[in-house]
Design a protein around this motif. Structure first.
Motif, PDB file in Angstrom:
ATOM      1  N   THR A  75      31.854 -35.565  -9.200  1.00  0.00           N
ATOM      2  CA  THR A  75      31.425 -36.203 -10.443  1.00  0.00           C
ATOM      3  C   THR A  75      32.581 -36.240 -11.443  1.00  0.00           C
ATOM      4  O   THR A  75      33.494 -35.418 -11.388  1.00  0.00           O
ATOM      5  CB  THR A  75      30.227 -35.470 -11.084  1.00  0.00           C
ATOM      6  N   ASN A  76      32.507 -37.184 -12.356  1.00  0.00           N
ATOM      7  CA  ASN A  76      33.457 -37.328 -13.458  1.00  0.00           C
ATOM      8  C   ASN A  76      32.693 -36.925 -14.714  1.00  0.00           C
ATOM      9  O   ASN A  76      31.812 -37.654 -15.167  1.00  0.00           O
ATOM     10  CB  ASN A  76      33.936 -38.776 -13.535  1.00  0.00           C
ATOM     11  N   ASP A  77      33.005 -35.744 -15.267  1.00  0.00           N
ATOM     12  CA  ASP A  77      32.171 -35.153 -16.319  1.00  0.00           C
ATOM     13  C   ASP A  77      32.929 -34.996 -17.631  1.00  0.00           C
ATOM     14  O   ASP A  77      33.918 -34.278 -17.710  1.00  0.00           O
ATOM     15  CB  ASP A  77      31.674 -33.782 -15.859  1.00  0.00           C
ATOM     16  N   ILE A  78      32.397 -35.654 -18.656  1.00  0.00           N
ATOM     17  CA  ILE A  78      32.991 -35.550 -19.987  1.00  0.00           C
ATOM     18  C   ILE A  78      32.010 -34.800 -20.884  1.00  0.00           C
ATOM     19  O   ILE A  78      30.880 -35.234 -21.106  1.00  0.00           O
ATOM     20  CB  ILE A  78      33.311 -36.942 -20.551  1.00  0.00           C
ATOM     21  N   PHE A  79      32.467 -33.652 -21.363  1.00  0.00           N
ATOM     22  CA  PHE A  79      31.676 -32.818 -22.262  1.00  0.00           C
ATOM     23  C   PHE A  79      32.127 -33.143 -23.689  1.00  0.00           C
ATOM     24  O   PHE A  79      33.035 -32.508 -24.225  1.00  0.00           O
ATOM     25  CB  PHE A  79      31.904 -31.331 -21.960  1.00  0.00           C
ATOM     26  N   LYS A  80      31.507 -34.152 -24.289  1.00  0.00           N
ATOM     27  CA  LYS A  80      31.942 -34.643 -25.599  1.00  0.00           C
ATOM     28  C   LYS A  80      31.893 -33.561 -26.666  1.00  0.00           C
ATOM     29  O   LYS A  80      32.827 -33.417 -27.447  1.00  0.00           O
ATOM     30  CB  LYS A  80      31.092 -35.847 -26.012  1.00  0.00           C
ATOM     31  N   ALA A  81      30.816 -32.794 -26.699  1.00  0.00           N
ATOM     32  CA  ALA A  81      30.669 -31.761 -27.727  1.00  0.00           C
ATOM     33  C   ALA A  81      31.752 -30.687 -27.618  1.00  0.00           C
ATOM     34  O   ALA A  81      32.125 -30.072 -28.621  1.00  0.00           O
ATOM     35  CB  ALA A  81      29.289 -31.126 -27.638  1.00  0.00           C
ATOM     36  N   ASP A  82      32.259 -30.468 -26.426  1.00  0.00           N
ATOM     37  CA  ASP A  82      33.268 -29.431 -26.198  1.00  0.00           C
ATOM     38  C   ASP A  82      34.673 -30.009 -26.046  1.00  0.00           C
ATOM     39  O   ASP A  82      35.626 -29.256 -25.822  1.00  0.00           O
ATOM     40  CB  ASP A  82      32.911 -28.635 -24.936  1.00  0.00           C
ATOM     41  N   ASN A  83      34.809 -31.341 -26.128  1.00  0.00           N
ATOM     42  CA  ASN A  83      36.088 -32.025 -25.972  1.00  0.00           C
ATOM     43  C   ASN A  83      36.779 -31.628 -24.662  1.00  0.00           C
ATOM     44  O   ASN A  83      37.962 -31.295 -24.635  1.00  0.00           O
ATOM     45  CB  ASN A  83      36.999 -31.762 -27.173  1.00  0.00           C
ATOM     46  N   LYS A  84      35.989 -31.638 -23.568  1.00  0.00           N
ATOM     47  CA  LYS A  84      36.519 -31.278 -22.254  1.00  0.00           C
ATOM     48  C   LYS A  84      36.175 -32.369 -21.248  1.00  0.00           C
ATOM     49  O   LYS A  84      35.150 -33.028 -21.369  1.00  0.00           O
ATOM     50  CB  LYS A  84      35.946 -29.943 -21.786  1.00  0.00           C
ATOM     51  N   GLY A 133      23.894 -39.998  -9.193  1.00  0.00           N
ATOM     52  CA  GLY A 133      24.604 -40.595  -8.066  1.00  0.00           C
ATOM     53  C   GLY A 133      23.897 -40.452  -6.729  1.00  0.00           C
ATOM     54  O   GLY A 133      24.409 -40.865  -5.705  1.00  0.00           O
ATOM     55  N   GLY A 134      22.702 -39.817  -6.739  1.00  0.00           N
ATOM     56  CA  GLY A 134      21.923 -39.692  -5.522  1.00  0.00           C
ATOM     57  C   GLY A 134      22.131 -38.397  -4.751  1.00  0.00           C
ATOM     58  O   GLY A 134      21.632 -38.243  -3.639  1.00  0.00           O
ATOM     59  N   PHE A 135      22.842 -37.440  -5.324  1.00  0.00           N
ATOM     60  CA  PHE A 135      23.121 -36.166  -4.655  1.00  0.00           C
ATOM     61  C   PHE A 135      21.867 -35.317  -4.531  1.00  0.00           C
ATOM     62  O   PHE A 135      21.091 -35.190  -5.473  1.00  0.00           O
ATOM     63  CB  PHE A 135      24.195 -35.404  -5.460  1.00  0.00           C
ATOM     64  N   ASN A 136      21.676 -34.731  -3.353  1.00  0.00           N
ATOM     65  CA  ASN A 136      20.605 -33.765  -3.111  1.00  0.00           C
ATOM     66  C   ASN A 136      21.126 -32.746  -2.089  1.00  0.00           C
ATOM     67  O   ASN A 136      21.260 -33.066  -0.917  1.00  0.00           O
ATOM     68  CB  ASN A 136      19.352 -34.462  -2.586  1.00  0.00           C
TER      69      ASN A 136
END
Length: 140
Positions: A75-84, A133-136
């Motif tokens: 996954t491509n994960d942007i944590f906006k609140a943490d600026n990460k 994304g359909g991950f299980n």
């Protein structure tokens, strides 16, 4: 233009441990994404394989034994609140033995097993993005 902080994209590894059709999640605290539910995981270290990282992080955070560690999803994960910003590699593992313990109390309130159909809320963005994304992990 001068900046005080250089933003970099980091690589994280999350481990979806499957036991009797359920997956282990912990409630985060103290770090980014506090108060969300997440699987054990952390930063990929220099020279480390994804599988090595999965075994290390599970041992450090929950103290249980796993095996059959395998690739699940990215996954491509942007944590906006943490600026990460993270690229997160989801690994899937089978539970072998032990009771999940809170070995990093500054980072986790507690561990519990959940069915994929009844996950706790709110989920960390990494799991939210994987689900979108359909991950299980139960099917891998």
């Amino acid at each position: 233009m001068k900046t005080d902080k250089i933003n970099v994209v980091k690589v994280g590894v999350g481990v979806y441990i499957v036991r009797d059709g359920k997956v282990l999640f912990g409630k985060r605290k103290g770090a980014h994404a506090a108060s969300t539910w997440a699987v054990p995981g952390g930063h990929l270290e220099f020279g480390e394989s994804w599988e090595e990282c999965a075994y290390r992080e599970v041992a450090e955070e929950a103290g249980i034994e796993i095996n059959n560690v395998r690739y699940g999803f990215v996954t491509n994960d942007i944590f906006k609140a943490d600026n990460k910003h993270y690229i997160t590699i989801a690994m899937v593992a089978d539970y072998v033995s032990g009771e999940a313990k809170v070995l990093e109390p500054e980072k986790c309130e507690g561990w519990d097993w959940f069915s994929w159909e009844s996950l706790p809320s709110p989920l960390m963005i990494t799991t939210q993005n994987a689900i979108k994304g359909g991950f299980n992990p139960i099917l891998i």
